[in-house]
Design an enzyme around this catalytic site. Structure first.
Site, PDB file in Angstrom:
ATOM      1  N   CYS A 197      88.610  63.086  81.766  1.00 18.92           N
ATOM      2  CA  CYS A 197      88.972  62.093  82.854  1.00 18.92           C
ATOM      3  C   CYS A 197      87.907  62.495  83.835  1.00 18.92           C
ATOM      4  O   CYS A 197      87.655  63.705  83.818  1.00 18.92           O
ATOM      5  CB  CYS A 197      90.310  61.828  83.313  1.00 18.92           C
ATOM      6  SG  CYS A 197      90.497  60.029  84.168  1.00 18.92           S
ATOM      7  N   CYS A 238      88.695  57.519  80.611  1.00 17.28           N
ATOM      8  CA  CYS A 238      88.292  56.448  82.067  1.00 17.28           C
ATOM      9  C   CYS A 238      86.665  56.362  81.564  1.00 17.28           C
ATOM     10  O   CYS A 238      86.130  57.275  81.131  1.00 17.28           O
ATOM     11  CB  CYS A 238      88.330  57.064  83.460  1.00 17.28           C
ATOM     12  SG  CYS A 238      87.368  58.574  83.575  1.00 17.28           S
ATOM     13  N   CYS A 273      80.218  62.414  79.450  1.00 21.77           N
ATOM     14  CA  CYS A 273      80.643  63.277  78.527  1.00 21.77           C
ATOM     15  C   CYS A 273      79.432  63.717  77.715  1.00 21.77           C
ATOM     16  O   CYS A 273      78.784  63.298  76.979  1.00 21.77           O
ATOM     17  CB  CYS A 273      81.535  62.697  77.576  1.00 21.77           C
ATOM     18  SG  CYS A 273      82.299  63.756  76.330  1.00 21.77           S
TER      19      CYS A 273
END
Length: 148
Positions: free
Chosen positions: A14, A86, A93
């Site tokens: 997140c 999220c 990422c």
């Protein structure tokens, strides 16, 4: 001869590693036990939100000893699954070594909910319950036994 299956290695991401990912880490650990090795991290590290701790305690899960971690500490570790909770973390990422399968569950940020103490805590409980449902479905699909 009984063969022990290797635990599934999971990283939950997140943005701030303060609420959704922290709750997910504690919840998955409680549900799957030693069948998973689970960590959470954020694109930045902050602190565990007290409402996350309270919402999890309401479900009998203690995450008060967990702490916020930055994603960088996990970049050299292989994971079977990287779960983003999220949208911002999903976009930021990086690729992970090995066979990490990416999963995205876009959940509201309960820390952004405005209102009184009751309304804020309810938002965290709602996200906790959504995470439980996601994990129940996911673990069932993987054939992993878990505590409901």
């Amino acid at each position: 001869m009984f063969l022990m299956m290797e635990p599934i290695k999971v990283l939950i991401l997140c943005t701030a590693n303060s609420a959704r990912s922290q709750m997910a880490e504690g919840l998955l650990r409680a549900m799957a036990g030693d069948r998973v090795v689970v960590h959470s991290a954020g694109t930045k590290a902050t602190a565990v939100n007290p409402y996350a701790v309270r919402a999890m305690a309401d479900a009998g899960i203690d995450i008060s000893d967990q702490f916020s971690k930055k994603l960088d500490r996990f970049l050299d570790q292989p994971f079977d699954y990287v779960i983003t909770v999220c949208d911002h973390a999903a976009e930021q990422c990086p690729l992970f070594p090995g066979k990490a399968e990416r999963i995205h569950w876009g959940l509201i940020d309960p820390a952004a909910v405005e209102g009184d103490d009751t309304e804020k805590l309810q938002a965290f409980r709602q996200v906790r319950d959504q995470l439980r449902e996601h994990f129940s479905n996911w673990l069932t699909d993987l054939g992993v036994k878990f505590k409901a």
